[in-house]
Motif scaffolding. Structure first.
Motif, short mmCIF file in Angstrom:
data_model
loop_
_atom_site.label_atom_id
_atom_site.label_comp_id
_atom_site.label_asym_id
_atom_site.label_seq_id
_atom_site.Cartn_x
_atom_site.Cartn_y
_atom_site.Cartn_z
N ARG A 1 31.85 42.82 29.11
CA ARG A 1 31.71 43.91 30.09
C ARG A 1 30.60 43.59 31.10
NH1 ARG A 1 28.48 47.81 30.46
NH2 ARG A 1 27.63 47.47 28.37
N VAL A 2 29.45 43.15 30.57
CA VAL A 2 28.32 42.90 31.46
C VAL A 2 28.65 41.80 32.47
CG1 VAL A 2 25.92 42.11 31.54
CG2 VAL A 2 26.65 43.72 29.76
N MET A 3 29.27 40.73 32.00
CA MET A 3 29.55 39.61 32.90
C MET A 3 30.66 39.97 33.90
SD MET A 3 27.43 37.23 32.48
CE MET A 3 26.11 38.27 31.90
N THR A 4 31.61 40.76 33.45
CA THR A 4 32.66 41.19 34.39
C THR A 4 32.04 42.02 35.50
OG1 THR A 4 34.29 41.17 32.61
CG2 THR A 4 34.85 42.42 34.60
N ARG A 5 31.19 42.95 35.09
CA ARG A 5 30.51 43.79 36.09
C ARG A 5 29.72 42.93 37.08
NH1 ARG A 5 26.43 47.16 37.61
NH2 ARG A 5 26.84 49.41 37.52
N PHE B 1 35.61 35.60 35.18
CA PHE B 1 36.05 35.26 36.53
C PHE B 1 36.90 36.41 37.03
CE2 PHE B 1 38.35 33.33 39.97
CZ PHE B 1 37.51 32.33 40.46
N VAL B 2 36.51 36.99 38.15
CA VAL B 2 37.32 38.08 38.73
C VAL B 2 37.83 37.64 40.09
CG1 VAL B 2 36.04 39.88 37.52
CG2 VAL B 2 35.37 39.27 39.83
N ALA B 3 39.06 38.01 40.40
CA ALA B 3 39.66 37.66 41.69
C ALA B 3 40.48 38.84 42.19
CB ALA B 3 40.54 36.42 41.56
N LYS B 4 40.21 39.21 43.41
CA LYS B 4 40.93 40.35 44.01
C LYS B 4 41.95 39.80 44.99
CE LYS B 4 39.97 44.57 46.67
NZ LYS B 4 40.82 44.31 47.83
N PHE B 5 43.20 40.07 44.70
CA PHE B 5 44.30 39.68 45.59
C PHE B 5 44.86 40.94 46.24
CE2 PHE B 5 44.04 36.29 42.48
CZ PHE B 5 44.19 35.15 43.24
N SER C 1 39.74 50.55 41.85
CA SER C 1 38.50 50.56 42.63
C SER C 1 37.74 49.28 42.33
CB SER C 1 37.67 51.79 42.23
OG SER C 1 36.31 51.55 42.50
N PHE C 2 37.68 48.38 43.30
CA PHE C 2 37.03 47.09 43.06
C PHE C 2 35.52 47.22 43.25
CE2 PHE C 2 35.93 42.60 44.05
CZ PHE C 2 36.45 42.03 42.90
N SER C 3 34.89 47.82 42.25
CA SER C 3 33.44 48.03 42.32
C SER C 3 32.86 47.83 40.92
CB SER C 3 33.14 49.45 42.79
OG SER C 3 33.52 50.36 41.77
N PRO C 4 31.58 47.44 40.85
CA PRO C 4 30.96 47.22 39.54
C PRO C 4 31.06 48.46 38.66
CG PRO C 4 29.50 46.47 41.29
CD PRO C 4 30.66 47.14 41.96
N GLU C 5 30.93 49.62 39.25
CA GLU C 5 30.94 50.86 38.47
C GLU C 5 32.27 51.06 37.75
OE1 GLU C 5 30.07 50.82 41.84
OE2 GLU C 5 27.99 50.50 41.21
#
Ligand SMILES: Cc1cc2nc3c(=O)[nH]c(=O)nc-3n(C[C@H](O)[C@H](O)[C@H](O)COP(=O)(O)OP(=O)(O)OC[C@H]3O[C@@H](n4cnc5c(N)ncnc54)[C@H](O)[C@@H]3O)c2cc1C
Lengths: 790, 263
Positions: free
Chosen positions: B252-256, B187-191, B220-224
């Motif tokens: 790693r894969v699921m976070t991406r 689960f990722v969340a950008k605040f 940098s909020f990007s998959p890369e």
């Protein structure tokens, strides 16, 4: 327009009305007055010596009627094995006793040690927990090769070895096979595991025993695929009850897949307990018990070698298989890795020399026996996998290498080097059909499209053949079967023309009540609803061998045809009398007997009435009544065959395999009900894909079943499966049974695992993972990913 | 199952009183507790149902914008009610189990149980939510204390979960083939003040924050941003569904994938 009734019509299954509306009557729905409940105390260790069983506390608990141990069965036999396999050394297999309750030792987790019978299931369960079992735990043998090692703990001390048998087939060919390998241009070798499966029928096993003190009659209600076989085995070998004092009823049964063929100890227990207590006794398995105690399937470890010429002609096959028997010999266990496996190693091909070696091994696991396909999936899987590997090694297209080696249509009947004679088939036709329905030509385009989404697409193709319609009794007798494998039917015509067909087959999902009625209705020319199919009760059906091995229509249906032919022959005599014509001139069509070339006729119903109200009747020539029985013993197996194709996508980041499409081109011979046939294929494919990708029973090194529930044992679900493309138009009718049918129940489960695995390997190879030549089933994401990492 | 008493109070106060009885346990959706009772692995003498207490149910919005979910709210209701206001947790709730499980199982039951493969712990820790109980408020960072272990005291019950709503968030779950719980889920969340990444299913220590990824994604909020990172297999769960190495890869894969989904 498809036909709307009779042979060939896609009629809706009549049994579905009751199954889908909750009106089925299963064993657990049967509750007898005064019924008590049994709960088994089961071993929690895989191997141990029983020092002491203390039942005192349990016996004193509320509602408890009795706690049974092996001492209560001292004068009873063990559960017998129905097939004797003879080893390469000419010696009979090692055959342990399988007691109703453990004697001295426990041999797998779930082995029954004691049983409590109480007024309610809860009381029985409480008391079962209070039975104190003192066990000296012994080292367990789980791995088959370890079990055969010098000094390994013995599952059965008295047998002196964990080797049940070491079987060679065809032993006389061995030297020639070895020589062919020595001279071959190319040899492809593959080591693989055919994963152990838990059958998981939707309905867990259940048994109710009943005893009539006044008459001495026993009745057993049980979840069985073959009530007559249970009656014979349990009556004659275990409890010494003659058949006329023992009735076995298998009412509606919610799936079997083989696991309900076998005679289980719980059946003998409730039958005997009912007598001892003078009360009906019921036992219903929990799902956890089903996982632990239903006979598992497959569990082979195999090394297969294929010798080829450099242009891909198969020259010889040599295999060595270790087959897990588990802790005891289940009813048909010894026959599965031998006669149902070795005899199929020729597949659809002309390979001239074949040698199969099988070592059957005892381990501290639940017994292993037939499971949908039973031996034939194991044969097909190794053969079709090694062919795929060989094709890749030689750079030959996998379809072409198969075609090159096919037995050709003009070569039937075809004697294989592994004893069986295929009566008919056309493997090129099913392959052509497959190429069409699977749109193999469009694969490359689909692969590119998958690649754009970052996924590796692969195509797997294979063929299969199976031997069904089990089986010619004299032949299987020579091979060690301790039973005949004919089938029976009684056709009873009632006075007003309706029919009751009593079959020795048993339906537990196959739709017999629909398709058998279609056969009889078609023969007489009457509507299906005039025909009732009765099965599953030894009290009202002739001695029959039950349902498994895709045999019901080919063998049981043939018995019904024979009995119906006798009915028609007699009815013609009656009609001739009524019409004052010669019997030879009587024709039966659309439910009417007429005199050829005239307009004189008499209806089916009038002839039936005359048989039972014989006022105007040739009593001096024939008996009144209209009822006939036939036993049909097949002269050969039937050989359904086909070609399957699977397309998968592999996610290279996670190893997850998605089945994108699956196509099946089958030759089942003639088809009585195409809708039921399609349903059978769909179910089989789901099970085969389940085996390939999801299912696998795992014991840890101590013999604990790690996959003891659906939380860890993955069953295929609808969203794991694609829409199936199935076709059965390439029919070469069976030449030796009256319906020309071959059987369709197991094909899907036999043919599909290699297609899936071939497809995954293809995807990885095309994706550049050229080091991956094999992955063992189930191809879970973790396994596929791990294989890619090396 | 052993015998037990069953009470179904309609107020929180009555529930707490009932829970003070010997060997009493709260029962929410029963999706975890009932199966373990059937297997006789749990044997409470009193079951106190929380599903008849109105104040424990429903979704609302606090003055500070937080999404507040009653502990006895079912996954299905959460999926419906939060779809517009916090789609990432709506999607998480909608991906739990099957319809039967979602219509019985609750967020409170899931959190109290803290199954190492459950989805809610990732959503709650990843959102930096607050767990409200009958006695106190517990920050998600303090609540989860290892497999099947939480900060809850005996008799303490979760009443509400307060989720601050991030600018962007998503959950990516890789299903265990049999149970379809998370073999690994991210689960990722950008605040405004940073990124939180919570991982479930992977670690022997239960749900955890992947700090390295939080840092990289904060920059940098990007998959890369995740590509160069790797997770050690040490301390990852190894079982028949996957090795520690496999789970480390999935982290790693699921976070991406979660980040890609949150874009
Ligand atoms: C087939 C199946 C599939 C599932 N799939 C998933 C999945 O994919 N992902 C996932 O995350 N979960 C999954 N679950 C678990 C599901 O989410 C359950 O709902 C959850 O684990 C427990 O919630 P419950 O409301 O049923 O709690 P219950 O079973 O009623 O209770 C669980 C425990 O929490 C305690 N408890 C309950 N409520 C409170 C409270 N308010 N305060 C304090 N303690 C409390 C109980 O006493 C008990 O100890 C699945 C479950 C099943 C049966």
């Amino acid at each position: 327009m498809p036909k709307d009734h009779g042979i060939g019509a896609p009629m809706k299954r009549r049994e579905d009305v009751r199954f889908l509306t909750g009106k089925g009557r299963y064993t657990d729905d049967i509750n007898l007055p005064g019924q008590a409940y049994a709960v088994f105390v089961r071993s929690q260790v895989a191997h141990g010596r029983i020092r002491k069983i203390d039942t005192a506390e349990a016996e004193a608990m509320p509602g408890v009627l009795k706690v049974f141990t092996s001492a209560d069965f001292a004068d009873k036999g063990g559960v017998p094995c129905g097939w004797l396999v003879t080893g390469r050394d000419g010696q009979p297999m090692r055959e342990p006793k399988h007691p109703i309750l453990a004697e001295g030792k426990v041999r797998y987790v779930g082995d029954a040690i004691a049983a409590v019978v109480a007024e309610t299931p809860e009381q029985a369960r409480d008391a079962a927990e209070a039975v104190i079992v003192d066990i000296e735990e012994l080292p367990a043998v789980i791995d088959m090769k370890a079990a055969l090692a010098e000094g390994a703990p013995l599952v059965h001390d008295d047998l002196g070895s964990n080797l049940c048998y070491d079987w060679g087939f065809v032993e006389e060919n061995r030297a020639a096979v070895d020589e062919a390998f020595a001279k071959a241009d190319h040899v492809t070798t593959l080591e693989l595991v055919n994963n152990r499966l838990v059958p998981n029928a939707m309905e867990p096993r259940c048994a109710v025993g009943d005893y009539n003190v006044a008459t001495g009659d026993h009745t057993l209600y049980t979840t069985s695929q073959n009530p007559h076989v249970i009656r014979l085995l349990m009556g004659a070998f275990v409890l010494s009850i003659p058949e006329h004092k023992l009735r076995v009823v298998a009412p509606d049964v919610g799936g079997g897949f083989g696991s309900k063929i076998f005679h289980y100890v719980e059946e003998a227990f409730v039958t005997q307990a009912a007598k001892v207590l003078g009360r009906p006794v019921k036992w219903t398995a929990t799902r956890s018990e089903a996982f632990m105690t239903d006979a598992h399937g497959r569990d082979h470890v195999t090394r297969i070698e294929l010798a080829l010429s450099k242009d891909g002609e198969f020259q010889a096959i040599r295999t060595e298989t270790h087959a897990n028997m588990g802790a005891y010999l289940s009813t048909f266990a010894p026959s599965i890795p031998t006669w149902l496996h070795g005899t199929l190693m020729a597949g659809n091909y002309r390979t001239p020399l074949i040698y199969v070696n099988v070592k059957a091994v005892f381990t501290n696991t639940v017994p292993v026996d037939a499971y949908r396909g039973a031996g034939r999936p194991e044969a097909t899987y190794q053969l079709e996998r090694v062919i795929d590997k060989a094709a890749r090694e030689l750079g030959i297209d996998p379809i072409e290498i198969r075609r090159k080696n096919f037995i050709k249509p003009d070569q039937f009947p075809y004697q294989t080097p592994v004893a069986v004679v295929y009566d008919t088939g056309n493997y090129d036709a099913t392959m052509d059909k497959l190429i069409e329905i699977a749109d193999i030509a469009g694969f490359e385009k689909r692969r590119e499209e998958s690649a754009k989404r970052g996924l590796l697409r692969g195509l797997g193709v294979n063929c299969y053949i199976e031997a069904c319609g089990i089986a010619p009794s004299n032949l299987v007798g020579q091979l060690g079967a301790r039973a005949g494998l004919y089938e029976s039917a009684t056709v009873r015509v009632n006075a007003t023309g309706g029919l009751v067909v009593m079959t020795g087959s048993h339906s537990h999902g196959q739709g017999h009540e629909t398709s058998f009625a279609q056969v009889v209705a078609d023969m007489i020319g009457i509507p299906e609803d005039m025909v009732e199919i009765v099965h599953g009760d030894t009290a009202n059906t002739p001695m029959g061998m039950g349902t498994y091995g895709s045999r019901s229509l080919a063998v049981g249906g043939s018995a019904i045809v024979r009995a119906t032919q006798k009915i028609i022959a007699k009815a013609k005599k009656i009609a001739a009398h009524l019409l004052e014509a010669s019997e030879a001139d009587i024709e039966l069509k659309d439910g009417k007997f007429s005199v050829a070339g005239t307009d004189r006729s008499v209806a089916w119903g009038d002839v039936c009435l005359a048989a039972y109200v014989p006022h105007n009747y040739p009593l001096e020539e024939i008996e009144p009544g209209l009822e006939e029985t036939a036993f049909y013993d097949p002269s050969n197996f039937t050989y359904p065959a086909g070609a399957y194709a699977c397309e998968v996508e592999v996610d290279p980041e996670t190893g997850k395999v998605t089945v994108c499409s699956f196509a099946a081109a089958d030759d089942f011979g003639n088809v009585v009900n195409p809708m039921i046939v399609e349903g059978q294929v769909h179910g089989g494919l789901a099970q085969g894909i389940g085996q390939a990708l999801l299912e696998g029973a795992v014991y840890d090194e101590n013999g604990q079943l790690l996959t003891g529930s659906f939380m860890d044992y993955a069953m295929p679900r609808a969203d794991d499966l694609p829409f199936f493309k199935v076709d059965h138009s390439c029919a070469t009718p069976c030449t030796h049974n009256p319906l020309g049918v071959k059987g369709c129940g197991e094909a899907g489960a036999i043919g599909s695992p290699p297609a899936v695995v071939n497809a995954v390997i293809d995807a990885l190879q095309r994706g550049g993972y050229t080091h991956v030549t094999h992955i063992d089933m189930p191809l879970t994401p973790a396994r596929v990913w791990a294989a890619m990492q090396r | 199952m052993y015998n037990f008493d069953f009470v179904k109070p309609t107020t929180l106060q009555d529930a707490i009183a009932a829970l003070s009885r010997d060997e009493a346990m709260p029962l929410a959706g029963g999706q975890t507790l009932i199966p373990s009772m059937k297997q006789r692995l749990a044997a409470p003498s009193v079951l106190v149902s929380l599903t008849g207490i109105p104040e424990l149910k429903g979704v609302c919005r606090a003055d500070d914008g937080a999404v507040c979910i009653g502990a006895a709210t079912t996954h299905a209701e959460i999926a419906r009610e939060t779809a517009a206001i916090y789609p990432a947790i709506a999607a998480l709730a909608g991906g739990i189990g099957d319809p039967a499980v979602r219509n019985r199982g609750t967020i409170g039951g899931s959190l109290a149980n803290n199954d190492p493969s459950a989805c809610w712990p990732a959503g709650v820790l990843g959102s930096g939510a607050t767990i409200v109980t009958n006695t106190r408020q517990i920050a998600a960072d303090d609540f989860f204390q290892g497999m099947f272990t939480t900060a809850l005291e005996p008799g303490e019950i979760i009443t509400e979960i307060r989720f601050p709503v991030p600018e962007a968030a998503a959950y990516a779950k890789f299903e265990q083939p049999a149970s379809r719980f998370a073999l690994t889920g991210a689960f990722v969340a950008k605040f405004a003040d940073g990124v939180r990444v919570a991982i479930t299913g992977a670690s022997e220590g239960g749900v955890f924050r992947w700090r390295e990824a939080e840092e990289a994604l904060g920059a940098s909020f990007s998959p890369e941003a995740v590509d160069g990172l790797s997770v050690s297999a040490d301390g990852m769960i190894g079982d028949l569904h996957g090795t520690p190495e496999y789970r480390a890869n999935l982290v790693r894969v699921m976070t991406r994938r979660a980040v890609a989904r949150a874009q």
